[in-house]
Structure formats: C-alpha cells, structure tokens
Design a protein around this motif. Structure first.
Motif, mmCIF file in Angstrom:
data_model
loop_
_atom_site.group_PDB
_atom_site.id
_atom_site.type_symbol
_atom_site.label_atom_id
_atom_site.label_comp_id
_atom_site.label_asym_id
_atom_site.label_seq_id
_atom_site.Cartn_x
_atom_site.Cartn_y
_atom_site.Cartn_z
ATOM 1 N N ARG A 150 -53.411 61.088 81.203
ATOM 2 C CA ARG A 150 -52.661 62.343 81.594
ATOM 3 C C ARG A 150 -51.918 62.516 82.725
ATOM 4 N NH1 ARG A 150 -57.846 61.312 83.772
ATOM 5 N NH2 ARG A 150 -58.616 62.180 85.672
ATOM 6 N N LYS A 152 -47.890 61.759 84.090
ATOM 7 C CA LYS A 152 -46.298 61.627 83.672
ATOM 8 C C LYS A 152 -45.830 60.444 84.074
ATOM 9 C CE LYS A 152 -44.564 66.303 83.866
ATOM 10 N NZ LYS A 152 -43.490 67.360 84.434
ATOM 11 N N SER A 414 -47.918 67.670 79.183
ATOM 12 C CA SER A 414 -48.566 68.871 78.652
ATOM 13 C C SER A 414 -49.673 68.675 77.933
ATOM 14 C CB SER A 414 -47.459 69.588 77.756
ATOM 15 O OG SER A 414 -46.998 68.863 76.755
ATOM 16 N N LYS A 415 -50.585 69.717 77.692
ATOM 17 C CA LYS A 415 -51.755 69.533 76.954
ATOM 18 C C LYS A 415 -51.354 69.199 75.417
ATOM 19 C CE LYS A 415 -55.677 72.421 75.138
ATOM 20 N NZ LYS A 415 -56.318 73.907 75.072
ATOM 21 N N GLU A 416 -50.426 69.543 74.859
ATOM 22 C CA GLU A 416 -49.826 69.251 73.707
ATOM 23 C C GLU A 416 -49.678 67.646 73.587
ATOM 24 O OE1 GLU A 416 -49.693 73.097 73.967
ATOM 25 O OE2 GLU A 416 -48.574 71.659 75.074
ATOM 26 N N GLU A 418 -50.826 65.253 75.637
ATOM 27 C CA GLU A 418 -52.231 64.585 75.894
ATOM 28 C C GLU A 418 -53.205 64.541 74.811
ATOM 29 O OE1 GLU A 418 -55.880 65.157 79.061
ATOM 30 O OE2 GLU A 418 -54.218 66.152 79.334
#
Length: 432
Positions: A150, A152, A414-416, A418
């Motif tokens: 999770r 960057k 971002s959630k996408e 991840e």
C-alpha cells in the motif's frame, strides 16, 4: 675496560628494547585472519537483505505485489549504501564533539580521509565501514514488511532516506559509536536495540499511520508462494552468522560462541512457534516455523556475544512463544494491520532478547559475566532503559517523517491501484 663498557651499553640497549616491546605490541596492526573473517561476514550480512529479505517478504505477499515488495528491499540497499557513504557512517561512528552523547560528527563526510591503509582496530576501516553499512541497509528494509501492498514507491524512497539519517544513525551512535546508551552500560552485541527494536517500532508506526489494507479482514491475503519465503528465511539464517559472529570484529572464541548460540536459539524458536501453532490451530505450518526461526535470530542478536548455550536455548523458546502470540493474538486484539508482522517479530523479539541479555549474561547461566559491581537487576534495568530510549526516538521521529511526506507527496497508493496491484501500476511489470 672497553669490553666492560661495551657490555654495559649492549645490556642497556637490550633492556630498553625489552621495555619497549609492550608499547610496540599495543600499536594497532592489520590482522589478516580477522580481516578475512570480516570480509566474509560483510558478504553474509549483505546476503540477508539481497536476496534473503526480498525473497522472504516477496513470498509472503499476494502475487500482484511480489515485484513491488522485492523491489523495495533492492532499492533500499542501493539508496542506503549511498547515504551511508555520504553522511550516515560519519554521524554514527565519528566524534560529535559537544554533542557526542547523541550524534556523531561530520569528519568522515563522503568518507573523507579514509584510505586503503586506514585501520579500525585490527581490520581495514573500509571493511568496518562496509560491514556497518550492511546493518544500516537491512534495518529500514525490515520496516517495509509492515506497509506491504500500500505505500507509494516515491514515498518509500523519501521515507527510507530520511529515516536512515534521522533515526538509524543517531541510535547506532548512542549504542556503538560512543553515545550515551553505550556509556550507560547497555549490552547490544549485534543490534537487538539498534536494528530490531528500532525497525519494529518504526514498522508499527507505519502500519498505524497508513492504515489497513483494502479488504483486510474480509479478503484472502495469504502468502502467494511460501517456497520463496522458505528460501529467503534459509538465507537469513545463514547470513545471520555474519551478523552476530561478525560483530565480534575478530576471528576468536567470542565469535565462535556467538555462532553457536545463534544456531541454538534459532532452532529453539522455530520449534517453539511451530508447537505453539500446532496446539492452537491443530497443524504445524511452514509459515509458522520459518517465522519462529526469524524470531529466534532476532532475539539472540543482542545477546549473542554475551550468553552461553543454556541462555540461548531459553531465549529462543521465549522468543518463539511470545512472538507467535504477538503475531497471532496481539495483532488481532489491537486491530492494526502489520502486513508481514515486522513489529510482532522484530519489535517484540528484539525487546525479549534485549531484556533477557541482562539475565543470561550472568556467569551463573554460563554467560560472559556481569560487569564488575553490577547486579543482574541493575543490568536488566539498564537494558530496559536502552529499549525505552530507542522506542521513544524511533516512534516519534518515524511519525513526524511519515506525516511530512503525507502532507507533501502522499504516502499511500489509490484504492484502485491497491486493488489491481502495485507491480503493474508502480513498475509496469508482472510475474507470469
């Protein structure tokens, strides 16, 4: 008459030479045996991170994040090497003048003044610097297990670079570089405090600040390839002999004992975690035994040059059981998402080892013996103070560094990204 005079002069000269021998013997000289051992130890410790840790961690994550996780360890190795060369080594091991109790100086900025003839004790300073560099590399790399899946990649590089200078180098100086914890009498032979508690606390803070993985507690997040993790754990085990026995900086009896107790504690901890899990869940797992072995390696690290075989056996059993409880019971109880149990193994295991060093250093348990005039109770208290100072600075500084990065470039993908996976989104690559 002349003969008497010559005899008198010769006798005086011989007497003077004999008196001079101890002084000459005290001059530091290169020991090729010690140097050969330290060259070997340095390579062994480097192997712990590349490839040991990246295989261990890489096998524990989901398939969509294996390259990103492995990349983290490899990139940290490259980054910290350069930082250590520029400023880290100097801050950790050089005289800091009026602030020497807390931080070293800049006399070796860019390794200024270091030549092939420079010595650190009986080994080349270049070898000592590189050996310590491998410790500086693996410590932040251990933290990455807490935020797997999770963070960057850009944030990771900023965090690890700042953390290496602001957190690792000062704590290393406190214990090994002439700082206040070493002066207090803290015993940390190979890094229980400097490496493992330090990394473990930072890992816990990272897990809390970044928050849980998307789908944590509802999705299957089991390791994608335990064979990779088994190979990685095996490389860590072998490399750890350089870590612990190498910390004697000499090929001698203490190094031999450090190697023996490392093997004993690791085996005991692997069995202890395995049996704990077997009783609790009905089956002994590969993940359990390799996690236990790593916990034993962690716990024996501060004690390895100070304890005997009996102490090592007990430290290993204690680490296996306590770290298994921390990873399987404490973590769910408190609700934090430490992805690969960096805190449960390194933070908790390092604390167990640091405290028990104060007990099993006693000659009554076959250890090297307590310092003159120091009781076991006092040594345990000193060990506790060393862990407390490390916990406070590592925790606070890590939190501040993370918050600054989060306010500037952001910490988390971002959630996408991840959900789809870090491999393809951060690095444009996937495994077949």
């Amino acid at each position: 008459m002349y003969r008497k005079a010559l005899k008198s002069i010769a006798g005086s000269a011989l007497f003077t030479l004999l008196l001079a021998q101890p002084a000459l013997a005290d001059d530091p000289k290169l020991d090729t045996g010690n140097t050969a051992w330290m060259l070997t130890s340095t390579a062994l410790v480097l192997m712990m991170t590349v490839p040991g840790l990246f295989l261990f961690y890489g096998g524990l994550v989901r398939k969509k994040n294996v390259l990103a996780t492995s990349m983290q360890s490899f990139a940290i190795c490259c980054l910290v090497t350069v930082i250590w060369m520029i400023v880290g080594y100097s801050l950790a091991f050089k005289d800091g003048g009026g602030m020497n109790a807390y931080i070293g100086g800049l006399s070796s900025f860019f390794l200024k003044g270091m030549t092939s003839g420079s010595l650190s004790g009986t080994i080349p300073e270049t070898v000592f610097m590189t050996f310590q560099m491998t410790f500086a590399i693996i410590t932040p790399a251990l933290i990455a297990g807490a935020f797997a899946d999770r963070m960057k990649f850009s944030a990771l590089l900023w965090f690890m670079g700042l953390w290496s200078v602001i957190v690792y180098s000062p704590i290393c100086h406190w214990v090994w570089g002439g700082g206040f914890l070493g002066g207090l009498g803290v015993k940390d032979f190979a890094g229980g405090t400097v490496v493992h508690i330090n990394a473990g606390i930072a890992a816990l803070v990272c897990a809390l600040v970044l928050g849980k993985r998307t789908g944590y507690g509802t999705e299957n997040m089991a390791p994608h390839n335990l064979v990779l993790s088994l190979i990685g754990a095996s490389l860590l085990w072998v490399g750890w002999f350089g870590f612990n026995a190498g910390s004697e900086l000499a090929a001698d009896g203490v190094a031999g004992m450090a190697m023996a107790v490392t093997q004993i504690a690791t085996a005991a901890a692997g069995l202890a975690w395995m049996f704990y899990e077997w009783v609790k869940h009905g089956k002994p797992s590969v993940l359990g035994i390799i996690s236990g072995a790593v916990a034993g390696l962690v716990a024996i690290t501060p004690a390895s040059g100070f304890v005997g075989p009996t102490g090592a056996l007990i430290i290993g059993i204690a680490a296996g059981v306590i770290c298994a409880w921390a990873a399987t019971s404490l973590k769910p109880m408190l609700g934090y998402d430490d992805s690969l149990d960096a805190f449960g193994v390194h933070g908790v295991g390092g604390f167990v080892g640091a405290i028990l060093t104060g007990v099993f250093i006693s000659a009554d348990f076959g250890g090297a013996g307590l310092p003159d005039g120091v009781s076991m109770g006092h040594q345990v208290w000193v060990q506790f103070l060393g862990t407390l100072a490390t916990i406070i600075w590592s925790g606070l500084a890590t939190f501040v560094i993370l918050k600054v990065i989060d306010m500037t470039i952001g910490l988390r993908v971002s959630k996408e990204v991840e959900i789809e996976g870090l491999d393809i989104n951060l690095h444009g690559e996937t495994v077949p």
